[in-house]
Design an enzyme around this catalytic site. Sequence first.
Site, PDB file in Angstrom:
ATOM      1  N   PRO A   1       6.452 -92.707   3.146  1.00 50.68           N
ATOM      2  CA  PRO A   1       5.533 -93.397   3.621  1.00 50.68           C
ATOM      3  C   PRO A   1       5.132 -92.720   2.751  1.00 50.68           C
ATOM      4  O   PRO A   1       3.786 -91.662   3.083  1.00 50.68           O
ATOM      5  CB  PRO A   1       5.519 -92.427   5.083  1.00 50.68           C
ATOM      6  CG  PRO A   1       6.330 -91.785   5.005  1.00 50.68           C
ATOM      7  CD  PRO A   1       7.393 -91.858   4.039  1.00 50.68           C
ATOM      8  N   GLY A   2       4.716 -92.492   1.280  1.00 53.54           N
ATOM      9  CA  GLY A   2       4.200 -92.478  -0.001  1.00 53.54           C
ATOM     10  C   GLY A   2       2.763 -93.305  -0.031  1.00 53.54           C
ATOM     11  O   GLY A   2       1.990 -93.376   0.310  1.00 53.54           O
TER      12      GLY A   2
ATOM     13  N   ASN B   1       9.622-101.496  -7.714  1.00 48.97           N
ATOM     14  CA  ASN B   1       9.346-102.378  -9.194  1.00 48.97           C
ATOM     15  C   ASN B   1      10.631-102.413  -9.118  1.00 48.97           C
ATOM     16  O   ASN B   1      11.852-102.340  -8.594  1.00 48.97           O
ATOM     17  CB  ASN B   1       8.946-101.626  -9.551  1.00 48.97           C
ATOM     18  CG  ASN B   1       6.780-101.471  -9.608  1.00 48.97           C
ATOM     19  OD1 ASN B   1       6.656-102.959  -9.139  1.00 48.97           O
ATOM     20  ND2 ASN B   1       6.735-100.835  -9.374  1.00 48.97           N
TER      21      ASN B   1
ATOM     22  N   LYS C   1       6.375-109.539 -12.938  1.00 53.73           N
ATOM     23  CA  LYS C   1       5.549-107.787 -13.104  1.00 53.73           C
ATOM     24  C   LYS C   1       6.623-106.905 -13.458  1.00 53.73           C
ATOM     25  O   LYS C   1       6.026-106.032 -13.568  1.00 53.73           O
ATOM     26  CB  LYS C   1       6.242-107.359 -11.103  1.00 53.73           C
ATOM     27  CG  LYS C   1       5.953-106.340 -10.270  1.00 53.73           C
ATOM     28  CD  LYS C   1       4.095-105.968 -10.565  1.00 53.73           C
ATOM     29  CE  LYS C   1       4.086-104.334  -9.977  1.00 53.73           C
ATOM     30  NZ  LYS C   1       4.060-103.836  -9.455  1.00 53.73           N
TER      31      LYS C   1
ATOM     32  N   ASN D   1       5.656-103.141 -15.545  1.00 49.65           N
ATOM     33  CA  ASN D   1       5.490-101.774 -15.372  1.00 49.65           C
ATOM     34  C   ASN D   1       6.257-101.594 -16.527  1.00 49.65           C
ATOM     35  O   ASN D   1       6.436-100.422 -16.737  1.00 49.65           O
ATOM     36  CB  ASN D   1       7.175-102.219 -14.139  1.00 49.65           C
ATOM     37  CG  ASN D   1       6.090-101.728 -12.581  1.00 49.65           C
ATOM     38  OD1 ASN D   1       6.331-103.527 -12.141  1.00 49.65           O
ATOM     39  ND2 ASN D   1       4.636-101.612 -12.682  1.00 49.65           N
TER      40      ASN D   1
ATOM     41  N   SER E   1       2.408 -95.602 -11.017  1.00 42.99           N
ATOM     42  CA  SER E   1       3.814 -94.989 -10.655  1.00 42.99           C
ATOM     43  C   SER E   1       4.116 -93.736 -11.069  1.00 42.99           C
ATOM     44  O   SER E   1       4.710 -92.645 -10.487  1.00 42.99           O
ATOM     45  CB  SER E   1       4.129 -95.593  -9.182  1.00 42.99           C
ATOM     46  OG  SER E   1       4.834 -96.534 -10.018  1.00 42.99           O
TER      47      SER E   1
ATOM     48  N   GLU F   1      10.816 -94.140 -12.547  1.00 42.44           N
ATOM     49  CA  GLU F   1      12.272 -94.963 -12.340  1.00 42.44           C
ATOM     50  C   GLU F   1      12.375 -95.970 -13.676  1.00 42.44           C
ATOM     51  O   GLU F   1      12.367 -96.642 -14.294  1.00 42.44           O
ATOM     52  CB  GLU F   1      11.294 -96.132 -11.359  1.00 42.44           C
ATOM     53  CG  GLU F   1      11.199 -95.195 -10.111  1.00 42.44           C
ATOM     54  CD  GLU F   1      10.028 -96.458  -8.969  1.00 42.44           C
ATOM     55  OE1 GLU F   1      10.861 -96.865  -7.939  1.00 42.44           O
ATOM     56  OE2 GLU F   1       9.968 -96.774  -9.487  1.00 42.44           O
TER      57      GLU F   1
HETATM   58  N1  LIG Z   1       1.880 -96.473  -6.458  1.00 45.15           N
HETATM   59  C1  LIG Z   1       1.899 -97.930  -6.970  1.00 45.15           C
HETATM   60  O1  LIG Z   1       0.262 -98.421  -7.483  1.00 45.15           O
HETATM   61  C2  LIG Z   1       3.193 -99.050  -7.239  1.00 45.15           C
HETATM   62  C3  LIG Z   1       4.139 -98.633  -6.833  1.00 45.15           C
HETATM   63  N2  LIG Z   1       5.740-100.181  -6.344  1.00 45.15           N
HETATM   64  C4  LIG Z   1       6.748 -99.613  -6.201  1.00 45.15           C
HETATM   65  O2  LIG Z   1       6.505 -98.377  -4.952  1.00 45.15           O
HETATM   66  C5  LIG Z   1       8.164 -97.575  -4.651  1.00 45.15           C
HETATM   67  C6  LIG Z   1       7.296 -96.687  -4.248  1.00 45.15           C
HETATM   68  O3  LIG Z   1       6.696 -95.721  -5.224  1.00 45.15           O
HETATM   69  P1  LIG Z   1       5.391 -95.139  -4.421  1.00 45.15           P
HETATM   70  O4  LIG Z   1       4.646 -95.400  -3.389  1.00 45.15           O
HETATM   71  O5  LIG Z   1       4.256 -95.243  -5.626  1.00 45.15           O
HETATM   72  O6  LIG Z   1       6.081 -94.072  -4.733  1.00 45.15           O
HETATM   73  P2  LIG Z   1       5.667 -92.402  -3.550  1.00 45.15           P
HETATM   74  O7  LIG Z   1       5.842 -91.469  -4.809  1.00 45.15           O
HETATM   75  O8  LIG Z   1       4.758 -92.475  -3.540  1.00 45.15           O
HETATM   76  O9  LIG Z   1       6.296 -92.315  -2.592  1.00 45.15           O
HETATM   77  C7  LIG Z   1       7.870 -92.591  -2.799  1.00 45.15           C
HETATM   78  C8  LIG Z   1       8.216 -91.769  -0.782  1.00 45.15           C
HETATM   79  O10 LIG Z   1       9.235 -91.367  -0.597  1.00 45.15           O
HETATM   80  C9  LIG Z   1       9.023 -90.564   0.219  1.00 45.15           C
HETATM   81  N3  LIG Z   1      11.276 -90.092   0.258  1.00 45.15           N
HETATM   82  C10 LIG Z   1      11.808 -89.949  -0.646  1.00 45.15           C
HETATM   83  N4  LIG Z   1      13.105 -89.474  -0.345  1.00 45.15           N
HETATM   84  C11 LIG Z   1      12.628 -89.652   0.817  1.00 45.15           C
HETATM   85  C12 LIG Z   1      13.580 -89.213   2.205  1.00 45.15           C
HETATM   86  N5  LIG Z   1      15.088 -89.113   1.297  1.00 45.15           N
HETATM   87  N6  LIG Z   1      13.818 -89.594   2.715  1.00 45.15           N
HETATM   88  C13 LIG Z   1      12.430 -90.274   3.087  1.00 45.15           C
HETATM   89  N7  LIG Z   1      11.407 -90.187   2.591  1.00 45.15           N
HETATM   90  C14 LIG Z   1      11.908 -89.375   1.911  1.00 45.15           C
HETATM   91  C15 LIG Z   1       8.650 -89.385  -0.732  1.00 45.15           C
HETATM   92  O11 LIG Z   1       8.547 -87.953  -0.117  1.00 45.15           O
HETATM   93  P3  LIG Z   1       7.691 -86.786  -0.869  1.00 45.15           P
HETATM   94  O12 LIG Z   1       6.555 -87.096   0.109  1.00 45.15           O
HETATM   95  O13 LIG Z   1       8.993 -86.123   0.137  1.00 45.15           O
HETATM   96  O14 LIG Z   1       7.398 -87.188  -1.824  1.00 45.15           O
HETATM   97  C16 LIG Z   1       7.404 -90.656  -0.952  1.00 45.15           C
HETATM   98  O15 LIG Z   1       6.564 -90.768   0.234  1.00 45.15           O
HETATM   99  C17 LIG Z   1       8.252 -97.528  -5.939  1.00 45.15           C
HETATM  100  O16 LIG Z   1      10.149 -98.380  -6.548  1.00 45.15           O
HETATM  101  C18 LIG Z   1       7.110 -97.943  -7.434  1.00 45.15           C
HETATM  102  O17 LIG Z   1       7.680 -98.226  -8.649  1.00 45.15           O
HETATM  103  C19 LIG Z   1       5.144-100.192  -6.504  1.00 45.15           C
HETATM  104  C20 LIG Z   1       3.508-101.566  -6.907  1.00 45.15           C
HETATM  105  C21 LIG Z   1       2.745-100.759  -6.791  1.00 45.15           C
HETATM  106  C1  LIG Z   2       1.026-101.854 -11.290  1.00 44.96           C
HETATM  107  C2  LIG Z   2       1.139-100.895 -10.514  1.00 44.96           C
HETATM  108  C3  LIG Z   2       0.146-100.177 -11.516  1.00 44.96           C
HETATM  109  C4  LIG Z   2       0.402-101.513  -9.070  1.00 44.96           C
HETATM  110  O1  LIG Z   2       0.926-102.130  -8.872  1.00 44.96           O
HETATM  111  C5  LIG Z   2       2.548-100.567 -10.058  1.00 44.96           C
HETATM  112  O2  LIG Z   2       3.502-101.079 -10.117  1.00 44.96           O
HETATM  113  C6  LIG Z   2       3.081 -98.644 -10.701  1.00 44.96           C
HETATM  114  O3  LIG Z   2       2.236 -98.645  -9.886  1.00 44.96           O
HETATM  115  O4  LIG Z   2       4.399 -98.821 -10.360  1.00 44.96           O
END
Ligand SMILES: NC(=O)C1=CN([C@@H]2O[C@H](COP(=O)(O)OP(=O)(O)OC[C@H]3O[C@@H](n4cnc5c(N)ncnc54)[C@H](OP(=O)(O)O)[C@@H]3O)[C@@H](O)[C@H]2O)C=CC1
Ligand SMILES: CC(C)(CO)C(=O)C(=O)O
Length: 287
Positions: A8-9, A96, A173, A177, A242, A254
Amino acid sequence: MTVAVVGPGAIGGTVAAHLIQSGLDPVLCARTPFDRLVVHTPAVRIEATPRVVWDPSQADPVDWVLIATKTYDVAATALWLDRLVGPATRVAVLQNGVEHVTRFAPHVPADRIVPVVVEIPAERSAPGVVVQRRDGWMKVPTGANGAAFAALFDSPDLIVSTEVDWTSVAWAKLAVNCAGAVSGLTGRSAGVVSRPDIAELMRDLVAECLAVGTAEGAVLSADLPDRVVAQTQASPPDSVNSLLADRRAGRPTEWDARNGVIARLGRKHGIPTPLNAMAATLLAALD
Ligand SMILES: NC(=O)C1=CN([C@@H]2O[C@H](COP(=O)(O)OP(=O)(O)OC[C@H]3O[C@@H](n4cnc5c(N)ncnc54)[C@H](OP(=O)(O)O)[C@@H]3O)[C@@H](O)[C@H]2O)C=CC1
Ligand SMILES: CC(C)(CO)C(=O)C(=O)O
């Protein structure tokens, strides 16, 4: 309907808030526990106190698992899957890249994995505290699993839809990225695109992605490099992708899912991808 969100990030927190708005009560499987989820979407502030668990032994099988950990955290995520997945559980991968199914096929039957393309610009400022910068969307393949995933959501600023040609959506997408590597490597937010040389580099990174994606069967438009640059130019200059968020937090990045994959698949098709190969190598060296 029982739902667990693993990771839940930024994305997991945002999606959990939209599930709660849609009337569901997801359990959040976290690495770093927190008491309160606060998500600012473009439309509303969602505050909730869902059940948060931080040890896989606290988890039981659910109808849906939504994976929102990073692509490099598969092994740790699999420990949750051992507990959460029952005989009928479906697993949505909100990450992603273009390898959602192959990444988790060793852990879950492939016909129960739902790959999700996520376009939600979200940034996390503390555990459980997230800003969703713009309206977002998620796309899943057509079919029973995709339709069931889309039916979990009923939230105005997160549109979830099914796509016949999901592969092309995923490659489009990936184009965004792979170009985002410029932020990870320069340490600068989206505004770095105002430099003409950076915009040109992004176009060239995307041109490689376009060639490899087309060879992989995606249908991509020839102006994709220009569109990626235009989309980045239209983002608030302080937007943090991210990859850059990982760099700033001192986490691994990543690089393999975003740039390395283009180089790997490029080699398979005999397509040169020197820029994505270099981006992957440099980012890997920074891990
Ligand atoms: N952010 C964005 O705008 C976007 C991101 N994405 C993709 O979404 C995916 C997630 O990215 P994002 O949300 O940004 O990443 P974050 O780092 O914000 O969230 C990842 C979460 O996973 C948790 N985590 C890691 N290991 C474990 C575990 N063993 N058990 C439970 N939880 C765990 C982390 O914990 P902790 O709190 O300890 O770090 C963190 O809360 C990636 O593939 C990214 O590329 C896609 C579109 C947009
Ligand atoms: C394109 C963007 C910035 C938001 O969807 C993304 O995918 C990321 O932060 O990893």
